[in-house]
Design a protein around this motif. Structure first.
Motif, short mmCIF file in Angstrom:
data_model
loop_
_atom_site.label_atom_id
_atom_site.label_comp_id
_atom_site.label_asym_id
_atom_site.label_seq_id
_atom_site.Cartn_x
_atom_site.Cartn_y
_atom_site.Cartn_z
N ARG A 36 2.69 0.10 7.86
CA ARG A 36 1.36 -0.16 8.06
C ARG A 36 0.71 -1.37 8.81
NH1 ARG A 36 0.23 -1.84 1.72
NH2 ARG A 36 0.75 -4.00 1.89
N ARG B 204 -3.88 0.72 7.61
CA ARG B 204 -3.55 1.89 8.64
C ARG B 204 -2.03 2.26 8.52
NH1 ARG B 204 -6.01 0.25 14.42
NH2 ARG B 204 -4.63 -1.31 14.20
N THR B 205 -1.69 3.35 7.98
CA THR B 205 -0.21 3.59 7.60
C THR B 205 0.22 4.73 8.28
OG1 THR B 205 -0.78 3.01 5.43
CG2 THR B 205 1.15 4.35 5.54
N SER B 206 1.50 4.61 8.78
CA SER B 206 1.99 5.70 9.69
C SER B 206 3.59 5.53 9.58
CB SER B 206 1.68 5.76 11.04
OG SER B 206 2.28 6.63 11.80
N ALA C 206 -5.29 4.77 14.16
CA ALA C 206 -5.84 5.88 13.36
C ALA C 206 -5.95 7.07 14.01
CB ALA C 206 -7.36 5.28 12.88
N GLU D 77 -2.69 7.07 8.68
CA GLU D 77 -3.57 7.19 7.51
C GLU D 77 -4.24 5.80 7.03
OE1 GLU D 77 -1.41 8.70 4.32
OE2 GLU D 77 -0.98 10.75 5.41
N THR D 78 -5.45 5.86 6.61
CA THR D 78 -6.21 4.91 6.28
C THR D 78 -6.81 4.61 4.99
OG1 THR D 78 -8.65 5.95 6.68
CG2 THR D 78 -7.46 4.83 8.70
N GLN D 79 -6.73 3.61 4.42
CA GLN D 79 -7.17 3.03 3.05
C GLN D 79 -7.60 1.85 3.14
OE1 GLN D 79 -3.52 2.70 0.52
NE2 GLN D 79 -4.64 1.71 -1.19
#
Length: 283
Positions: A179, A196-198, A205, A210-212
């Motif tokens: 992230r 932002r995770t990948s 994004a 994926e966003t949190q």
């Protein structure tokens, strides 16, 4: 709000972000003059456009630079100003400014020839990241794992013959969680942040990251605002990575998208931008 202030929106297409900006302006009684970057012209003497301040939302860095310089020439303030966009849009210049301000960033070496690029990669060590000095959205980035792969990528870039590929921006590959962090600054305030995770090393994004929502702590807030101030301030997205040595700033975006961030956090970022622009116009 007084109708004496007209907001100019310099844009390429009306994405969700621009739609929300238009809605925020309407809610505040602010007239908007739409300035489409494919049709507006720029004589040396100001022509008939009415805007008192121009908000730049063009997706083209080149169009943005020329347009903002013309607006400056006409005496029309812009968000962001030409100097900020010019600086942040060039990774080499932005890295220099961040380093001068004492902002922690990934180790970076710049080379001006293919031969020097190979030397720069040796200095940084493998794996490394090879970036164009100008570009966004994670495009044309390459993670280089070894010397053989580096030779192939650099040969390909050289064959393209583009000036953008004749300067080699080499950055260390930072071992981080899957992230990174995007922190959005408006004026002197960090208004929203997200992870932002990948599983891909690029976490943008729009590439599927994926966003949190993230509640900024004091350290993140302080570093983000320092980075924004270092490049001149305004409406900026500061991208950071979590390294073993702490947070590193790896980019400051001067014309940021915020659809994913607004969705993750629920913050009305467009309203914050319009309010900031109105404040700049009133100065």
């Amino acid at each position: 709000m007084s109708d004496a202030f007209t907001l100019g929106l310099f844009y390429t297409i009306i994405r969700p972000e621009e739609k929300w900006i238009l809605e925020a302006a309407q809610a505040r009684g602010i007239p908007v003059e739409r300035l489409h970057d494919e049709s507006v012209t720029f004589p040396l003497v100001r022509n008939g456009f009415k805007a008192d301040l121009v908000l730049n939302r063009s997706v083209s860095h080149t169009r943005s630079l020329y347009a903002l310089r013309f607006f400056e020439h006409y005496g029309v303030p812009t968000v962001n100003p030409y100097d900020v966009v010019s600086l942040c849009g060039d990774k080499v210049l932005a890295s220099l400014r961040l380093q001068e301000a004492g902002i922690p960033t990934p180790r970076t070496v710049v080379a001006l020839t293919p031969e020097a690029a190979m030397k720069a990669l040796d200095e940084v060590g493998y794996p490394a990241v090879l970036k164009p000095p100008i570009g966004s959205w994670g495009r044309l980035l390459a993670k280089v794992d070894d010397r053989e792969e580096a030779e192939q990528i650099i040969e390909h870039k050289t064959a393209l013959g583009s000036p953008m590929h004749s300067v080699f921006y080499v950055q260390e590959y930072v071992a981080k969680p899957e992230r990174d962090i995007r922190a959005f600054v408006v004026g002197d305030e960090l208004v929203a942040a997200m992870y932002r995770t990948s599983s891909d090393w690029r976490t943008n994004a729009h590439l599927g990251g994926e966003t949190q929502s993230l509640e900024p702590d004091a350290a993140l807030t302080e570093l983000t605002l320092r980075a924004a101030e270092a490049v001149g301030g305004g409406v900026l997205a500061v991208d950071l990575m979590e390294s073993g040595d702490g947070l590193l700033v790896h980019e400051v975006n001067p014309t940021p998208e915020f659809k994913a961030l607004a969705g993750a956090t629920g913050v009305n970022i467009a309203a914050r931008i319009v309010d900031y622009a109105a404040g700049v116009a009133a100065r």
